[in-house]
Scaffold this motif. Structure first.
Motif, PDB file in Angstrom:
ATOM      1  N   ASN A 226      38.214  41.502  34.262  1.00  0.00           N
ATOM      2  CA  ASN A 226      36.633  42.300  34.504  1.00  0.00           C
ATOM      3  C   ASN A 226      36.149  43.016  33.337  1.00  0.00           C
ATOM      4  O   ASN A 226      35.789  43.989  34.452  1.00  0.00           O
ATOM      5  CB  ASN A 226      36.922  42.641  35.347  1.00  0.00           C
ATOM      6  N   THR A 227      36.366  43.488  31.685  1.00  0.00           N
ATOM      7  CA  THR A 227      36.124  44.372  31.505  1.00  0.00           C
ATOM      8  C   THR A 227      34.897  43.269  29.830  1.00  0.00           C
ATOM      9  O   THR A 227      35.647  42.166  29.921  1.00  0.00           O
ATOM     10  CB  THR A 227      36.754  45.107  30.123  1.00  0.00           C
TER      11      THR A 227
ATOM     12  N   ARG B 199      36.034  53.404  45.352  1.00  0.00           N
ATOM     13  CA  ARG B 199      35.259  51.852  45.930  1.00  0.00           C
ATOM     14  C   ARG B 199      36.108  51.396  45.232  1.00  0.00           C
ATOM     15  O   ARG B 199      35.808  49.847  45.468  1.00  0.00           O
ATOM     16  CB  ARG B 199      34.314  52.091  46.916  1.00  0.00           C
ATOM     17  N   ASP B 200      36.286  51.510  43.596  1.00  0.00           N
ATOM     18  CA  ASP B 200      37.041  50.822  42.714  1.00  0.00           C
ATOM     19  C   ASP B 200      37.873  50.542  42.512  1.00  0.00           C
ATOM     20  O   ASP B 200      38.036  49.936  41.496  1.00  0.00           O
ATOM     21  CB  ASP B 200      35.042  50.708  41.113  1.00  0.00           C
TER      22      ASP B 200
ATOM     23  N   THR C 252      39.085  49.293  35.087  1.00  0.00           N
ATOM     24  CA  THR C 252      39.675  49.986  36.378  1.00  0.00           C
ATOM     25  C   THR C 252      40.585  48.964  37.145  1.00  0.00           C
ATOM     26  O   THR C 252      40.817  49.036  38.746  1.00  0.00           O
ATOM     27  CB  THR C 252      38.015  49.752  37.605  1.00  0.00           C
ATOM     28  N   ARG C 253      41.008  48.538  36.174  1.00  0.00           N
ATOM     29  CA  ARG C 253      42.483  47.725  36.833  1.00  0.00           C
ATOM     30  C   ARG C 253      44.032  47.912  36.046  1.00  0.00           C
ATOM     31  O   ARG C 253      43.242  48.677  34.999  1.00  0.00           O
ATOM     32  CB  ARG C 253      42.409  46.322  37.356  1.00  0.00           C
TER      33      ARG C 253
ATOM     34  N   ARG D 170      41.430  54.559  32.163  1.00  0.00           N
ATOM     35  CA  ARG D 170      40.443  54.644  33.689  1.00  0.00           C
ATOM     36  C   ARG D 170      39.796  55.005  33.680  1.00  0.00           C
ATOM     37  O   ARG D 170      40.031  56.606  34.055  1.00  0.00           O
ATOM     38  CB  ARG D 170      41.636  54.321  34.366  1.00  0.00           C
TER      39      ARG D 170
ATOM     40  N   ARG E  66      43.803  52.842  47.138  1.00  0.00           N
ATOM     41  CA  ARG E  66      42.265  53.319  47.588  1.00  0.00           C
ATOM     42  C   ARG E  66      42.798  54.557  48.284  1.00  0.00           C
ATOM     43  O   ARG E  66      41.988  55.265  48.681  1.00  0.00           O
ATOM     44  CB  ARG E  66      41.639  52.387  48.433  1.00  0.00           C
TER      45      ARG E  66
ATOM     46  N   HIS F 243      37.510  55.908  37.278  1.00  0.00           N
ATOM     47  CA  HIS F 243      36.891  55.873  38.730  1.00  0.00           C
ATOM     48  C   HIS F 243      36.183  56.289  39.563  1.00  0.00           C
ATOM     49  O   HIS F 243      35.823  57.339  38.961  1.00  0.00           O
ATOM     50  CB  HIS F 243      38.053  55.554  40.209  1.00  0.00           C
ATOM     51  N   ASP F 244      34.904  55.807  40.316  1.00  0.00           N
ATOM     52  CA  ASP F 244      33.836  56.199  41.574  1.00  0.00           C
ATOM     53  C   ASP F 244      34.772  56.998  41.601  1.00  0.00           C
ATOM     54  O   ASP F 244      36.266  56.904  42.841  1.00  0.00           O
ATOM     55  CB  ASP F 244      33.678  55.773  41.998  1.00  0.00           C
TER      56      ASP F 244
ATOM     57  N   GLU G  85      41.677  49.913  42.641  1.00  0.00           N
ATOM     58  CA  GLU G  85      42.792  48.295  43.265  1.00  0.00           C
ATOM     59  C   GLU G  85      42.729  49.643  45.240  1.00  0.00           C
ATOM     60  O   GLU G  85      42.897  50.514  44.910  1.00  0.00           O
ATOM     61  CB  GLU G  85      43.995  48.665  42.551  1.00  0.00           C
TER      62      GLU G  85
ATOM     63  N   SER H 217      39.005  60.233  38.130  1.00  0.00           N
ATOM     64  CA  SER H 217      37.888  59.903  38.624  1.00  0.00           C
ATOM     65  C   SER H 217      36.487  60.240  37.517  1.00  0.00           C
ATOM     66  O   SER H 217      36.553  61.187  36.749  1.00  0.00           O
ATOM     67  CB  SER H 217      37.307  61.289  39.959  1.00  0.00           C
TER      68      SER H 217
END
Length: 157
Positions: free
Chosen positions: A115-116, A65-66, A108-109, A58, A72, A60-61, A68, A84
């Motif tokens: 979504n990969t 924002r990306d 990111t999930r 994982r 957030r 993340h930004d 779940e 991050s």
């Protein structure tokens, strides 16, 4: 490249990052640190057999924002911002290293398939079997055949 019974097999190493593994990490999974030596051994066995290794991580930004929607809040100002991109928490735990020829897949999930391009990668490389270092309890609950490290090490070249 692997041959024989391992010819179409890949090893998926999932979420072995500091924020999940180390006690006190913002996404700490109880008992995760205890499995690190076994994951290191599984990677070593895969390398010795020429089995492709896919590192699922994982990243993340830092704004979250990306992530779940229900996660957030973890990226609010003053929070540790789990996994991050570029952070120490997003790095693999000590003892695990992505080497040349390995494949790093960022997700990111929860699922490495959502979504990969993992499905596409597996198909294009002829991979039909996966060895997964993951949550054995959850894997058993969805009907995945599980084996212990000893079986993986002893199952021959």
């Amino acid at each position: 490249m692997a041959s024989g019974k391992w010819r179409n097999t890949a090893l998926l190493v999932i979420d072995m990052q500091n924020d999940f593994i180390l006690p006190g990490g913002p996404m700490h999974v109880g008992g995760a640190q205890a499995i690190v030596p076994n994951v290191i051994k599984a990677v070593e066995v895969a390398r010795n057999r020429g089995i492709p290794i896919i590192w699922v991580v994982r990243e993340h930004d830092p704004s979250g924002r990306d992530a779940e929607l229900f996660r957030r809040h973890l990226y609010s100002p003053g929070k540790p911002k789990p996994t991050s991109k570029g952070s120490v928490g997003a790095e693999l735990v000590d003892g695990l290293v992505i080497e040349e020829g390995d494949y790093k897949l960022v997700k990111t999930r929860f699922s490495a398939f959502f979504n990969t391009n993992l499905h596409s990668y597996l198909q294009s490389n002829g991979i039909t079997s996966l060895v997964i270092t993951a949550n054995i309890f959850d894997m058993k609950n969805i009907g995945v055949i599980t084996a212990m490290l000893e079986e993986w090490c002893e199952s021959g070249h």
